[in-house]
Design an enzyme around this catalytic site. Sequence first.
Site, PDB file in Angstrom:
ATOM      1  N   TYR A  92       0.848  -1.186   0.000  1.00 40.10           N
ATOM      2  CA  TYR A  92       0.000   0.000   0.000  1.00 40.10           C
ATOM      3  C   TYR A  92       0.891   1.247   0.000  1.00 40.10           C
ATOM      4  CZ  TYR A  92      -3.393  -3.467   1.647  1.00 40.10           C
ATOM      5  OH  TYR A  92      -4.176  -4.577   1.768  1.00 40.10           O
ATOM      6  N   CYS A 111       1.071 -20.504   9.760  1.00 42.31           N
ATOM      7  CA  CYS A 111       1.696 -19.203   9.499  1.00 42.31           C
ATOM      8  C   CYS A 111       1.691 -18.849   8.013  1.00 42.31           C
ATOM      9  CB  CYS A 111       3.133 -19.224  10.000  1.00 42.31           C
ATOM     10  SG  CYS A 111       4.022 -17.670   9.747  1.00 42.31           S
ATOM     11  N   ARG A 113       3.787 -16.967   6.580  1.00 46.26           N
ATOM     12  CA  ARG A 113       5.180 -16.989   6.122  1.00 46.26           C
ATOM     13  C   ARG A 113       5.849 -18.312   6.501  1.00 46.26           C
ATOM     14  NH1 ARG A 113       5.236 -11.335   8.213  1.00 46.26           N
ATOM     15  NH2 ARG A 113       4.395 -10.138   6.455  1.00 46.26           N
ATOM     16  N   ASP A 272      -5.118 -17.620   5.039  1.00 38.00           N
ATOM     17  CA  ASP A 272      -4.448 -17.401   3.756  1.00 38.00           C
ATOM     18  C   ASP A 272      -4.233 -18.742   3.046  1.00 38.00           C
ATOM     19  OD1 ASP A 272      -4.284 -14.675   4.183  1.00 38.00           O
ATOM     20  OD2 ASP A 272      -2.277 -14.778   5.069  1.00 38.00           O
ATOM     21  N   ASP A 309      -7.247 -11.719   2.908  1.00 40.09           N
ATOM     22  CA  ASP A 309      -6.071 -11.164   2.228  1.00 40.09           C
ATOM     23  C   ASP A 309      -5.965 -11.902   0.901  1.00 40.09           C
ATOM     24  OD1 ASP A 309      -3.955  -9.437   2.023  1.00 40.09           O
ATOM     25  OD2 ASP A 309      -3.101  -9.966   3.954  1.00 40.09           O
TER      26      ASP A 309
END
Length: 357
Positions: A92, A111, A113, A272, A309
């Site tokens: 952003y 997670c 990541r 995610d 997301d």
Amino acid sequence: MAVELWQQRLKESVTTVEELAQRFGIDPEPLREVTARYPLKITPAYVDLIGEVGDPIWRQCVPDVLELEDGGYADPLAEAHYAPVPAIIHRYPDRVILLASNNCAGYCRFCTRKRKVGSSEHAVSFREQREGINYIAGDSRIRDVILSGGDPLILPDAVLEDLLARIHAIPHVEIIRIGSRVPVTLPERITPALCAMLKKYAPLYLNTHFNHPRELTPASAGACALLVDQGIVLGNQTVLLREVNDDVTTMTELLRGLLKIRVRPYYLHQMDLVQGTAHFRTPLQTGLDLIRSVRGPVSGLACPHFVVDLPGGKGKAPLLPDGLSYRDGKTLITTSDGEQVDYPDVLDTVSVANDPA
């Protein structure tokens, strides 16, 4: 230099399948391949919350052979694409993530990541941290810096303060945020000295990560109290996880419990699309139903935004239960208990002069 209590507790963490087998009587063999790919670490405070094999705490921290399935994306949010330098994610215009560390107190099995956390290959170097800060200083659009990782609070106080001081000194940076799960997994890390140091860099916001009401322990509540009493604003980001918190009773208890320890629910995240985490995912409708169910019965202060997301780095999209509908030129709003009420919207064709009572 003396080892602090929190550092000693980290050293006592469960990091091998043999330790799990000894403590819980499971067969370690199926999990060896999982931990070879995705490391294992569970702090003493968190492992003590496990009531039995397979319970909601177990599912969040203990490896599962389902993690070896290949569905999903290694980098679902295309963070590599938005990384102008290795330690920065700039999706952003006015805010960036600075990856301060790739280590955590404990490694969550879901997670986002997962590909990086706990891997020596992806360790964040001192040079990369400095490159990240220089990048922030060179872009005057950036007003908001989010320290993430890994977990920034795993850094020693002196290292963390150096980062904060350098960021805080950049004229166009207005606020700093920290994302950390240590109030949950390593509450000993939240010391009076740490909180006094953080206070110097106000306005500073810290988003915690409670996923289940059993994580709201006296130690975690005490850690949050230390932070709040020093003026640190606390929010919480919960991930919606199958067989962990995907029912109304659990979610309601969690949201109410967070307010009691002065933590404002901020986001409820749809899982995610991370490789190796498909067994945690719930349908989008599950999240919408939960949000619909807690509205009304739960204070508005405790109602988080349900967000997805989007893959490919398209950013967060809020999802809301259908609250508006239209019939015969009228606007209808659906209440928390399902009743449809006429609302005199300015665009309606009906008269709004009459008293609705």
